[in-house]
Design a protein around this motif. Sequence first.
Motif, PDB file in Angstrom:
ATOM      1  N   ILE A 101      12.218  27.789   7.411  1.00  0.00           N
ATOM      2  CA  ILE A 101      12.535  28.616   9.312  1.00  0.00           C
ATOM      3  C   ILE A 101      13.163  27.312   9.992  1.00  0.00           C
ATOM      4  O   ILE A 101      14.178  26.955   9.884  1.00  0.00           O
ATOM      5  CB  ILE A 101      12.133  29.626   9.476  1.00  0.00           C
ATOM      6  N   TRP A 102      12.420  26.741   9.873  1.00  0.00           N
ATOM      7  CA  TRP A 102      13.195  25.397  11.076  1.00  0.00           C
ATOM      8  C   TRP A 102      13.005  24.628  10.343  1.00  0.00           C
ATOM      9  O   TRP A 102      14.141  23.653  11.060  1.00  0.00           O
ATOM     10  CB  TRP A 102      11.390  24.833  11.432  1.00  0.00           C
ATOM     11  N   ALA A 103      13.309  24.240   9.224  1.00  0.00           N
ATOM     12  CA  ALA A 103      13.667  22.609   8.080  1.00  0.00           C
ATOM     13  C   ALA A 103      14.917  23.663   7.411  1.00  0.00           C
ATOM     14  O   ALA A 103      15.360  22.791   6.548  1.00  0.00           O
ATOM     15  CB  ALA A 103      12.548  21.213   7.832  1.00  0.00           C
ATOM     16  N   GLY A 104      14.899  24.747   7.349  1.00  0.00           N
ATOM     17  CA  GLY A 104      15.605  25.163   6.154  1.00  0.00           C
ATOM     18  C   GLY A 104      17.574  25.946   6.953  1.00  0.00           C
ATOM     19  O   GLY A 104      17.533  25.906   7.826  1.00  0.00           O
ATOM     20  N   SER A 116       2.341  26.791  18.509  1.00  0.00           N
ATOM     21  CA  SER A 116       3.519  26.076  19.382  1.00  0.00           C
ATOM     22  C   SER A 116       4.603  26.608  18.442  1.00  0.00           C
ATOM     23  O   SER A 116       5.316  26.445  19.157  1.00  0.00           O
ATOM     24  CB  SER A 116       2.731  25.559  18.521  1.00  0.00           C
ATOM     25  N   TRP A 117       4.693  27.128  17.357  1.00  0.00           N
ATOM     26  CA  TRP A 117       6.135  26.767  16.163  1.00  0.00           C
ATOM     27  C   TRP A 117       6.167  28.072  16.300  1.00  0.00           C
ATOM     28  O   TRP A 117       7.358  28.294  16.329  1.00  0.00           O
ATOM     29  CB  TRP A 117       5.702  26.516  14.830  1.00  0.00           C
ATOM     30  N   PHE A 118       5.800  29.452  16.204  1.00  0.00           N
ATOM     31  CA  PHE A 118       6.104  31.124  16.981  1.00  0.00           C
ATOM     32  C   PHE A 118       8.094  30.915  17.356  1.00  0.00           C
ATOM     33  O   PHE A 118       8.598  31.684  16.685  1.00  0.00           O
ATOM     34  CB  PHE A 118       5.243  32.191  16.879  1.00  0.00           C
ATOM     35  N   TYR A 119       8.010  30.686  18.354  1.00  0.00           N
ATOM     36  CA  TYR A 119       8.953  30.646  19.509  1.00  0.00           C
ATOM     37  C   TYR A 119      10.144  29.696  18.504  1.00  0.00           C
ATOM     38  O   TYR A 119      11.491  30.626  18.555  1.00  0.00           O
ATOM     39  CB  TYR A 119       8.841  30.246  20.171  1.00  0.00           C
ATOM     40  N   THR A 120       9.761  28.838  17.770  1.00  0.00           N
ATOM     41  CA  THR A 120      11.369  28.304  17.431  1.00  0.00           C
ATOM     42  C   THR A 120      11.320  29.041  15.743  1.00  0.00           C
ATOM     43  O   THR A 120      12.531  29.331  15.693  1.00  0.00           O
ATOM     44  CB  THR A 120      10.415  27.051  16.805  1.00  0.00           C
ATOM     45  N   VAL A 150       8.441  21.901  20.985  1.00  0.00           N
ATOM     46  CA  VAL A 150       8.952  22.510  19.890  1.00  0.00           C
ATOM     47  C   VAL A 150      10.006  22.504  19.516  1.00  0.00           C
ATOM     48  O   VAL A 150      11.124  22.201  18.134  1.00  0.00           O
ATOM     49  CB  VAL A 150       7.868  23.019  18.753  1.00  0.00           C
ATOM     50  N   TYR A 151      10.573  23.554  19.965  1.00  0.00           N
ATOM     51  CA  TYR A 151      12.083  23.780  20.004  1.00  0.00           C
ATOM     52  C   TYR A 151      12.943  23.011  20.217  1.00  0.00           C
ATOM     53  O   TYR A 151      14.112  22.679  19.208  1.00  0.00           O
ATOM     54  CB  TYR A 151      12.077  25.121  20.520  1.00  0.00           C
ATOM     55  N   ASP A 152      12.665  22.516  20.482  1.00  0.00           N
ATOM     56  CA  ASP A 152      14.133  21.000  21.769  1.00  0.00           C
ATOM     57  C   ASP A 152      14.145  19.562  20.480  1.00  0.00           C
ATOM     58  O   ASP A 152      15.214  19.811  19.996  1.00  0.00           O
ATOM     59  CB  ASP A 152      13.868  20.537  23.098  1.00  0.00           C
ATOM     60  N   PHE A 153      12.471  20.214  19.694  1.00  0.00           N
ATOM     61  CA  PHE A 153      12.626  18.999  18.437  1.00  0.00           C
ATOM     62  C   PHE A 153      13.508  19.685  17.531  1.00  0.00           C
ATOM     63  O   PHE A 153      14.136  18.650  16.808  1.00  0.00           O
ATOM     64  CB  PHE A 153      11.416  18.318  18.060  1.00  0.00           C
ATOM     65  N   VAL A 154      12.993  20.412  17.036  1.00  0.00           N
ATOM     66  CA  VAL A 154      13.235  21.244  15.993  1.00  0.00           C
ATOM     67  C   VAL A 154      14.843  21.527  16.000  1.00  0.00           C
ATOM     68  O   VAL A 154      15.882  21.103  15.144  1.00  0.00           O
ATOM     69  CB  VAL A 154      12.885  22.947  15.649  1.00  0.00           C
ATOM     70  N   LEU A 155      15.422  22.122  17.240  1.00  0.00           N
ATOM     71  CA  LEU A 155      17.487  22.327  17.605  1.00  0.00           C
ATOM     72  C   LEU A 155      18.002  20.332  17.213  1.00  0.00           C
ATOM     73  O   LEU A 155      18.383  20.270  16.976  1.00  0.00           O
ATOM     74  CB  LEU A 155      17.478  22.485  19.047  1.00  0.00           C
TER      75      LEU A 155
END
Length: 219
Positions: A113-116, A162-166, A205-210
Motif C-alpha cells: 500500500i504505502w510503497a506500491g 502508527s502506519w494505519f493512518y497512512t 509516518v505519513y509525511d515520510f511516505v508522501l
Amino acid sequence: MAKELILLDEWLSMFGMRARIALAEKEIEYEYREEDLDNKSQMLLQMNPIHKKIPVLIHNGKPIAESIIIVEYIDEVWKDKAPFLPSDPYQKAQARFWADFVNKKIGDVGGRIWAGKREEIEVAKKELVENLKELEKVLGEKAYFGGDTFGFVDIALIPFHSWFYTYETLGDFKVEIECPKLIAWAKRCNQRESVAKSVAHENEVYDFVLQYRKKLHLD
C-alpha cells in the motif's frame, strides 16, 4: 548497560519499534543509534552483513538481527521481568505463528500500500482488511492477544498502528469501521508507557511516505 547494549534503528520503522517496546517493557537501559538508511553506517553493515537492515541489537559486541528474534532474545535474557511468551509449549507456538502472520500478512501487504503503485493499492487494501479481521478473531474479547497480559503478539503488531493512518489515507478506508475491536486494543496498548514512548506518530509516518512516493513518482 548502555555501553553493553546498543540498538541500531530507524525511528519510523515498525520493526525497530518492536525492539524499543520490548526493551522498554523490561526497563532495560541501552544506547540508541539512529541509522540513515540511505547512508548506512559501517557498524550496521558489519553487524548485519546478510540483510544490512535495522533493527540490530548489539549485546556485549554480539549482534542479534530481525525484530521478532530480537524481541524473543530480550525475553529470554532478561527473565526477571514479566515474560512476553507463555510458558505452555502450544500457546508459545501459537504466539510465534501469529507474530509470523503479522510479518507476512500485515507487514508485507501494508508495504504494497504505502510503497506500491496506485493500481496496486486497491488489491492490497482488501487483503490487509481481510488479514486484520483474522487477527481480530484471534483477539476476540481479550484485552491483549495473550489474555490479560501484554505480550509477544501485541509487541509484534502494535507498531503497525502508527502506519494505519497512512494505509487508510492512501487506500481510502477506515480500519476502525472494519475492525473496531482491533482499534480498541490498539488504544489500550498505546496507553502503556512502553508503547507510547517507543512508537512514531502517525503524521511522521505519513509525511515520510508522501516524500517517498513523490521521490519515486508512485502517484
